[in-house]
Motif scaffolding. Structure first.
Motif, PDB file in Angstrom:
ATOM      1  N   MET A   1      -6.059  -2.977   3.506  1.00 40.20           N
ATOM      2  CA  MET A   1      -4.869  -2.433   2.712  1.00 40.20           C
ATOM      3  C   MET A   1      -4.239  -3.745   2.250  1.00 40.20           C
ATOM      4  SD  MET A   1      -2.811  -0.109   4.996  1.00 40.20           S
ATOM      5  CE  MET A   1      -3.497   2.163   5.447  1.00 40.20           C
TER       6      MET A   1
ATOM      7  N   ASP B   1      -1.871   0.460  11.132  1.00 41.33           N
ATOM      8  CA  ASP B   1      -2.933   1.584  10.650  1.00 41.33           C
ATOM      9  C   ASP B   1      -3.795   0.342  11.328  1.00 41.33           C
ATOM     10  OD1 ASP B   1      -5.222   1.844   8.817  1.00 41.33           O
ATOM     11  OD2 ASP B   1      -4.336   3.476   8.320  1.00 41.33           O
TER      12      ASP B   1
ATOM     13  N   TYR C   1       5.633  -6.885   8.364  1.00 46.59           N
ATOM     14  CA  TYR C   1       4.243  -6.386   8.570  1.00 46.59           C
ATOM     15  C   TYR C   1       4.847  -4.497  10.088  1.00 46.59           C
ATOM     16  CZ  TYR C   1       0.921  -9.176   8.041  1.00 46.59           C
ATOM     17  OH  TYR C   1       0.478 -10.523   8.307  1.00 46.59           O
TER      18      TYR C   1
ATOM     19  N   LYS D   1       2.881   1.202  16.930  1.00 49.78           N
ATOM     20  CA  LYS D   1       1.661   0.399  17.216  1.00 49.78           C
ATOM     21  C   LYS D   1       1.961  -0.893  19.212  1.00 49.78           C
ATOM     22  CE  LYS D   1      -0.956  -4.442  16.146  1.00 49.78           C
ATOM     23  NZ  LYS D   1      -2.259  -3.559  15.357  1.00 49.78           N
TER      24      LYS D   1
ATOM     25  N   VAL E   1       3.414  -3.782   5.040  1.00 45.99           N
ATOM     26  CA  VAL E   1       2.193  -2.943   5.486  1.00 45.99           C
ATOM     27  C   VAL E   1       3.146  -2.937   6.593  1.00 45.99           C
ATOM     28  CG1 VAL E   1       0.002  -4.682   6.967  1.00 45.99           C
ATOM     29  CG2 VAL E   1       1.097  -5.543   4.658  1.00 45.99           C
ATOM     30  N   ASP E   2       1.876  -1.026   6.505  1.00 42.41           N
ATOM     31  CA  ASP E   2       1.789  -0.906   7.684  1.00 42.41           C
ATOM     32  C   ASP E   2       0.996  -1.565   9.014  1.00 42.41           C
ATOM     33  OD1 ASP E   2       1.110   1.393   9.749  1.00 42.41           O
ATOM     34  OD2 ASP E   2       0.273   2.800   8.002  1.00 42.41           O
ATOM     35  N   TYR E   3       1.562  -1.768  10.374  1.00 43.87           N
ATOM     36  CA  TYR E   3       0.852  -3.235  10.931  1.00 43.87           C
ATOM     37  C   TYR E   3       0.186  -1.831  11.841  1.00 43.87           C
ATOM     38  CZ  TYR E   3       0.387  -6.796  13.945  1.00 43.87           C
ATOM     39  OH  TYR E   3       0.410  -7.614  14.478  1.00 43.87           O
TER      40      TYR E   3
ATOM     41  N   TYR F   1       1.206  -0.790  -0.103  1.00 39.69           N
ATOM     42  CA  TYR F   1      -0.541  -0.140  -0.041  1.00 39.69           C
ATOM     43  C   TYR F   1       1.052   1.249   0.124  1.00 39.69           C
ATOM     44  CZ  TYR F   1      -5.136   1.515   1.048  1.00 39.69           C
ATOM     45  OH  TYR F   1      -6.366   1.701   0.293  1.00 39.69           O
TER      46      TYR F   1
ATOM     47  N   ALA G   1       3.233   2.228   3.523  1.00 40.71           N
ATOM     48  CA  ALA G   1       3.089   1.790   4.336  1.00 40.71           C
ATOM     49  C   ALA G   1       4.558   1.365   4.322  1.00 40.71           C
ATOM     50  CB  ALA G   1       3.006   0.490   3.604  1.00 40.71           C
TER      51      ALA G   1
ATOM     52  N   TYR H   1      -5.146  -1.975   7.981  1.00 36.96           N
ATOM     53  CA  TYR H   1      -3.732  -3.131   7.913  1.00 36.96           C
ATOM     54  C   TYR H   1      -4.697  -4.026   7.177  1.00 36.96           C
ATOM     55  CZ  TYR H   1      -3.665  -6.723  11.753  1.00 36.96           C
ATOM     56  OH  TYR H   1      -3.373  -7.504  11.575  1.00 36.96           O
TER      57      TYR H   1
END
Length: 426
Positions: A304, A298, A326, A332, A294-296, A207, A210, A301
């Motif tokens: 996405m 968000d 991730y 996070k 991956v934007d973990y 994405y 990301a 996700y």
């Protein structure tokens, strides 16, 4: 001194849910896309119905609500979370008296503003022209349509002008495609040359925003700290870059691979754009390994990841080994990183230990299956030792009475120059 800097246009984000499971997510994303295009989001209006109105996208009452809010908030543009038909845009602008910008137009504008290379500029221009073609209308022409006399009709100057405009856009598309094809052919030739050299290709996909470019830069910093010129552009922004960058990476064990950073994806990515960037994504299609960043952090996700997977499949990119990376685990709460589970990695691209874990995982995925071979090289054949030192992962090296003994993990395609020195077991 008075500030003469133009202020960002004020936009109202709007959309019809059509009972989509990810509607909330796409509306939030639309606001982020607006910000990425230097637009000032001042409000939002939603309508929860099963389908959009054929004529005006929104129902009559919702159109009035949008008009009242737009006046109250001094809105310049109504931004809509779908690609509208030409008639819907015209009808809404007539009803509201305010410019309409649909999701596809917004993404096209962002791409047009960010395209740096000739290739990216051509790709965007083709997508824009294809978007414009069905949206031409006689009312857009200065020449009015005229009816003929004698009981019949003739096409009139207005319709003739419309046909001319369509022909001009068709010719422009053909010309742009021809220019792009030349660039694509040059890049295809370069890829063919690379294919002759048995160096595997790793493609970062995922994405937009990301962290693909950040991941690439941190890998380069860890493995090539003395070559800052290799760094690629990165910024915390949707579609910060549209250009594919390819860098050669040499691991500490001398194994080499090519790392490419590809254009990011977004939900409802316009079909014309996907097709226009198909050649750009050929780096991913021809890769030996994909790293899905991956934007973990968000909350959306998983959506996405699904969007990325669907876009890759639409381009025929499938059945390629993949690492799911991730990223942004540092954002996070209560998340341990780096953590590896098979081909899944929870990490932060800004953490050196995480980057080392990713490098190790890439190494295992690309080179872990290479055979381990013993070589005995006469002392008179020093060039063979140099070849192995430059191209393979040397596990052991010792000096025997009859030559240099080397145990190495090697790509079978690289055996040619040293195959005669392989030791055989009785």
């Amino acid at each position: 001194m008075k500030d003469t800097t133009p202020q960002p246009k004020r936009v109202l984000v709007t959309g019809v849910s059509k009972r989509q499971d990810n509607f909330d997510y796409t509306m939030i994303e639309l606001g982020e896309l607006a910000k990425a295009n230097n637009l000032n989001v001042v409000g939002e209006v939603r309508q929860n119905v099963d389908q959009a109105n054929h004529a005006t996208y929104f129902g009559k009452g919702k159109v009035q609500e949008i008009k009242e809010q737009a006046i109250a908030d001094d809105v310049d543009i109504i931004l809509i979370n779908d690609e509208l038909s030409p008639s819907q845009i015209r009808n809404l602008e007539k009803e509201l008296g305010i410019s309409i910008l649909d999701r596809t137009q917004l993404i096209l504008e962002i791409f047009a503003n960010r395209a740096q290379t000739k290739e990216a500029q051509l790709q965007v221009a083709i997508a824009e022209a294809k978007y414009q073609l069905p949206r031409l209308h006689p009312s857009d022409n200065k020449l009015d349509q005229q009816n003929g006399g004698g009981g019949g009709t003739n096409r009139g100057t207005g319709e003739t002008q419309l046909e001319l405009d369509r022909r001009l856009i068709d010719k422009r598309i053909t010309k742009l495609k021809g220019e792009l094809a030349k660039i694509d052919q040059q890049q295809a030739t370069q890829r063919q040359q690379r294919d002759k050299n048995p160096v595997p290709v790793v493609a970062l996909v995922g994405y937009t925003n990301a962290g693909k470019s950040t991941t690439m830069n941190r890998i380069l910093q860890r493995l090539s700290p003395d070559t800052p010129e290799k760094q690629v552009f990165e910024k915390n922004m949707l579609f910060a870059t549209l250009d594919t960058s390819v860098r050669e990476i040499t691991l500490p064990n001398q194994q080499k691979f090519l790392l490419s950073d590809t254009v990011g994806f977004v939900s409802k990515l316009p079909h014309h754009l996907v097709q226009a960037f198909k050649a750009t994504l050929a780096e991913a299609a021809g890769a030996d390994l994909l790293i899905h960043v991956v934007d973990y952090s968000d909350p959306n996700y998983l959506n996405m990841m699904q969007t990325t997977q669907e876009t890759l499949e639409s381009l025929g990119i499938k059945d390629i080994p993949m690492i799911e990376a991730y990223n942004k685990a540092d954002l996070k709460p209560d998340t341990r990183y780096p953590e590896i589970d098979g081909t899944q990695l929870v990490f932060s691209a800004r953490d050196e230990v995480s980057i080392d874990a990713l490098i190790d995982l890439i190494d295992k995925q690309l080179f872990g299956q290479y055979p381990i071979i013993d070589f005995l090289i006469p002392y008179t054949e020093g060039q063979a030792v140099t070849y192995l030192s430059d191209h393979v992962n040397i596990l052991e090296q010792s000096y025997e009475e009859d030559g240099t003994h080397i145990k190495a993990q090697i790509n079978p395609d690289l055996l040619g120059p040293v195959q005669k020195y392989m030791m055989t077991t009785d």
